[in-house]
Scaffold this motif. Structure first.
Motif, PDB file in Angstrom:
ATOM      1  N   ASP A 126       0.811  -1.218   0.000  1.00  0.00           N
ATOM      2  CA  ASP A 126       0.000   0.000   0.000  1.00  0.00           C
ATOM      3  C   ASP A 126       0.842   1.266   0.000  1.00  0.00           C
ATOM      4  OD1 ASP A 126      -2.824  -1.248   0.507  1.00  0.00           O
ATOM      5  OD2 ASP A 126      -1.467  -2.230   1.912  1.00  0.00           O
ATOM      6  N   THR A 127       2.009   1.209   0.655  1.00  0.00           N
ATOM      7  CA  THR A 127       2.895   2.377   0.729  1.00  0.00           C
ATOM      8  C   THR A 127       4.344   1.916   0.596  1.00  0.00           C
ATOM      9  OG1 THR A 127       1.364   3.520   2.227  1.00  0.00           O
ATOM     10  CG2 THR A 127       3.613   4.354   2.137  1.00  0.00           C
ATOM     11  N   VAL A 128       5.137   2.659  -0.165  1.00  0.00           N
ATOM     12  CA  VAL A 128       6.571   2.400  -0.271  1.00  0.00           C
ATOM     13  C   VAL A 128       7.321   3.686   0.070  1.00  0.00           C
ATOM     14  CG1 VAL A 128       8.473   1.739  -1.776  1.00  0.00           C
ATOM     15  CG2 VAL A 128       6.270   0.602  -2.011  1.00  0.00           C
ATOM     16  N   TYR A 129       8.273   3.552   1.008  1.00  0.00           N
ATOM     17  CA  TYR A 129       9.091   4.685   1.427  1.00  0.00           C
ATOM     18  C   TYR A 129      10.514   4.539   0.903  1.00  0.00           C
ATOM     19  CZ  TYR A 129       5.578   5.391   5.186  1.00  0.00           C
ATOM     20  OH  TYR A 129       4.431   5.595   5.908  1.00  0.00           O
ATOM     21  N   ALA A 159       0.548   4.467  -2.211  1.00  0.00           N
ATOM     22  CA  ALA A 159       1.148   5.725  -1.784  1.00  0.00           C
ATOM     23  C   ALA A 159       2.665   5.618  -1.805  1.00  0.00           C
ATOM     24  CB  ALA A 159       0.664   6.086  -0.383  1.00  0.00           C
ATOM     25  N   ILE A 160       3.329   6.759  -1.996  1.00  0.00           N
ATOM     26  CA  ILE A 160       4.793   6.790  -1.985  1.00  0.00           C
ATOM     27  C   ILE A 160       5.266   7.893  -1.056  1.00  0.00           C
ATOM     28  CG2 ILE A 160       5.005   5.843  -4.317  1.00  0.00           C
ATOM     29  CD1 ILE A 160       5.624   8.715  -5.295  1.00  0.00           C
ATOM     30  N   GLY A 161       6.497   7.715  -0.552  1.00  0.00           N
ATOM     31  CA  GLY A 161       7.030   8.719   0.350  1.00  0.00           C
ATOM     32  C   GLY A 161       8.462   8.404   0.741  1.00  0.00           C
ATOM     33  N   ALA A 162       8.878   8.927   1.891  1.00  0.00           N
ATOM     34  CA  ALA A 162      10.222   8.720   2.400  1.00  0.00           C
ATOM     35  C   ALA A 162      10.146   8.531   3.904  1.00  0.00           C
ATOM     36  CB  ALA A 162      11.127   9.905   2.056  1.00  0.00           C
ATOM     37  N   GLY A 163      11.042   7.710   4.428  1.00  0.00           N
ATOM     38  CA  GLY A 163      11.094   7.470   5.859  1.00  0.00           C
ATOM     39  C   GLY A 163      12.494   7.696   6.390  1.00  0.00           C
ATOM     40  N   MET A 164      12.603   8.532   7.458  1.00  0.00           N
ATOM     41  CA  MET A 164      13.921   8.896   7.978  1.00  0.00           C
ATOM     42  C   MET A 164      13.838   9.208   9.464  1.00  0.00           C
ATOM     43  SD  MET A 164      15.167  11.439   4.890  1.00  0.00           S
ATOM     44  CE  MET A 164      16.899  11.231   5.251  1.00  0.00           C
ATOM     45  N   VAL A 179       4.991  13.549  -2.943  1.00  0.00           N
ATOM     46  CA  VAL A 179       4.821  12.393  -2.059  1.00  0.00           C
ATOM     47  C   VAL A 179       3.442  12.442  -1.401  1.00  0.00           C
ATOM     48  CG1 VAL A 179       7.259  12.008  -1.569  1.00  0.00           C
ATOM     49  CG2 VAL A 179       5.960  13.604  -0.142  1.00  0.00           C
ATOM     50  N   ASP A 180       2.950  11.260  -1.046  1.00  0.00           N
ATOM     51  CA  ASP A 180       1.669  11.162  -0.341  1.00  0.00           C
ATOM     52  C   ASP A 180       1.851  11.221   1.164  1.00  0.00           C
ATOM     53  OD1 ASP A 180      -0.048  10.383  -2.744  1.00  0.00           O
ATOM     54  OD2 ASP A 180       1.455   8.786  -2.768  1.00  0.00           O
ATOM     55  N   VAL A 181       2.994  10.689   1.640  1.00  0.00           N
ATOM     56  CA  VAL A 181       3.189  10.490   3.068  1.00  0.00           C
ATOM     57  C   VAL A 181       4.679  10.435   3.362  1.00  0.00           C
ATOM     58  CG1 VAL A 181       3.045   7.973   2.748  1.00  0.00           C
ATOM     59  CG2 VAL A 181       2.609   8.935   5.025  1.00  0.00           C
ATOM     60  N   VAL A 182       5.068  10.852   4.549  1.00  0.00           N
ATOM     61  CA  VAL A 182       6.437  10.642   5.017  1.00  0.00           C
ATOM     62  C   VAL A 182       6.372   9.988   6.393  1.00  0.00           C
ATOM     63  CG1 VAL A 182       7.485  12.499   3.678  1.00  0.00           C
ATOM     64  CG2 VAL A 182       6.609  12.981   5.977  1.00  0.00           C
ATOM     65  N   LEU A 183       7.411   9.237   6.701  1.00  0.00           N
ATOM     66  CA  LEU A 183       7.540   8.569   7.992  1.00  0.00           C
ATOM     67  C   LEU A 183       8.691   9.230   8.740  1.00  0.00           C
ATOM     68  CD1 LEU A 183       7.269   6.378  10.158  1.00  0.00           C
ATOM     69  CD2 LEU A 183       8.352   4.760   8.588  1.00  0.00           C
ATOM     70  N   CYS A 184       8.364   9.871   9.838  1.00  0.00           N
ATOM     71  CA  CYS A 184       9.344  10.621  10.619  1.00  0.00           C
ATOM     72  C   CYS A 184       9.522   9.927  11.965  1.00  0.00           C
ATOM     73  CB  CYS A 184       8.876  12.059  10.813  1.00  0.00           C
ATOM     74  SG  CYS A 184      10.036  13.089  11.742  1.00  0.00           S
ATOM     75  N   ALA A 185      10.731   9.428  12.217  1.00  0.00           N
ATOM     76  CA  ALA A 185      10.991   8.664  13.439  1.00  0.00           C
ATOM     77  C   ALA A 185      11.791   9.492  14.437  1.00  0.00           C
ATOM     78  CB  ALA A 185      11.739   7.377  13.108  1.00  0.00           C
ATOM     79  N   GLY A 186      11.244   9.657  15.629  1.00  0.00           N
ATOM     80  CA  GLY A 186      11.963  10.254  16.740  1.00  0.00           C
ATOM     81  C   GLY A 186      12.064  11.755  16.766  1.00  0.00           C
ATOM     82  N   ARG A 187      11.512  12.438  15.762  1.00  0.00           N
ATOM     83  CA  ARG A 187      11.653  13.890  15.702  1.00  0.00           C
ATOM     84  C   ARG A 187      10.354  14.621  16.043  1.00  0.00           C
ATOM     85  NH1 ARG A 187      15.780  11.708  15.356  1.00  0.00           N
ATOM     86  NH2 ARG A 187      15.476  12.217  17.546  1.00  0.00           N
TER      87      ARG A 187
END
Length: 318
Positions: A126-129, A159-164, A179-187
């Protein structure tokens, strides 16, 4: 975005993150997440050299495909290795039968997704980052993003996006791409609100969703004590003291620090889901329980009054 944020399961621990998990434990973790109402799952080839994807796919196979969503990642392509030993240098307790190759090329991304689909046993994700492109910014924007955009237009991915683990480059993705979505970890946590500076306002302006990971900053906000980790290293004394103050305040208001940490991430209007990693059924049950635990408005007000949170954080009760 409308409606409250949902809890999602991060499957890195199912790839034997730091220590081994059995196939049965992995299955029970996913099954318990399903029983707790979790329907969104995140994985990556990086997690255990594909083990996380295989275990997640096996556990989800008994459920209707349209009843859940899965995200995975590209940027590290797996290829056979003649190496011996384990993968603990990369954080995973698995045999080093494969090796990771950084690859943000169009061909590499297509091959990586094909490998993920095979391991997951699914016909689509469904989503690729784009995953951890910190040191590959030029390649990610020049080659990786256009490749994902093409695959989205072909219907190969949703959906496509980036994860960092940073917000600066994610802000560039939000502002400069579609992009449709981003994955933000810890920020975006009770201890680090740096995503508020630019990423979250830009996402709201552009209508991009921001999935939040790392709500506990790798452990410090789950159970602050001497020796707790922050961003996977020993927590500095100043941050440990701040976390202990947050915990004491939460308990005085009849809630828990874990509940407050999850509620903080979920409250922002640009956030559709909060991603938590779990390696056991018990951890999933605890996260689900904490996610449902009410956090009084007076708690947030005290954090603002004492300077533990800045004023004007969107979504929190006034």
């Amino acid at each position: 975005m409308t409606g409250p944020a949902a809890l999602a399961l991060g499957a890195a621990p199912l790839g034997n993150l730091f220590t081994a998990v059995t196939d049965e434990q992995a299955y029970d973790t996913v099954h318990t997440a399903w029983r707790q109402g979790i329907r969104s799952f995140d994985t990556a080839p990086h997690y255990g050299l594909g083990l996380s994807e295989r275990r997640l796919g096996a556990a989800l196979r008994e459920h209707p495909r349209d009843a859940f969503t899965v995200s995975t990642k590209v940027g590290r392509r797996l290829e056979p290795s003649d190496g011996t030993g384990d993968d603990l240098a990369n954080g995973f307790a698995v045999p080093a039968t494969l090796r990771r190759v950084w690859d943000f090329s169009a061909d590499g991304i297509r091959r990586t997704i094909e490998g993920s689909l095979e391991r997951l046993g699914l016909d689509r994700v469904d989503t690729v980052y784009l995953h951890d492109a910190d040191d590959h910014e030029e390649a990610a924007f020049r080659d990786g993003y256009p490749a994902l955009e093409k695959l989205r237009s072909e219907g190969v991915v949703g959906a496509i996006g980036a994860g960092m683990n940073q917000s600066e480059m994610l802000t560039r993705f939000v502002r400069d791409t579609d992009v449709d979505v981003v994955l933000c970890a810890g920020r975006y946590t009770l201890l680090d609100q740096s995503a508020l500076d630019a990423l979250l306002p830009a996402a709201q302006e552009r209508g991009v969703q921001v999935v939040i990971g790392g709500a506990f900053n790798s452990g410090l906000l789950a159970d602050p004590k001497p020796g707790s980790t922050y961003n996977y290293a020993a927590a500095p004394a100043e941050l440990l003291d701040r976390a202990l103050r947050l915990k004491e305040t939460a308990e005085r208001h009849g809630t828990t620090l874990r509940a407050a940490a999850l509620a903080f991430c979920a409250a922002h209007p640009a956030v559709p889901s909060v991603l938590v990693g779990a390696r056991s059924a018990a951890e999933v049950e605890d996260c689900a329980e904490q996610f449902r635990t009410p956090v009084p408005a007076a708690f947030w007000q005290e954090l603002r009054d004492t300077g533990l949170l800045p004023p004007g954080v969107p979504g929190l009760p006034a």
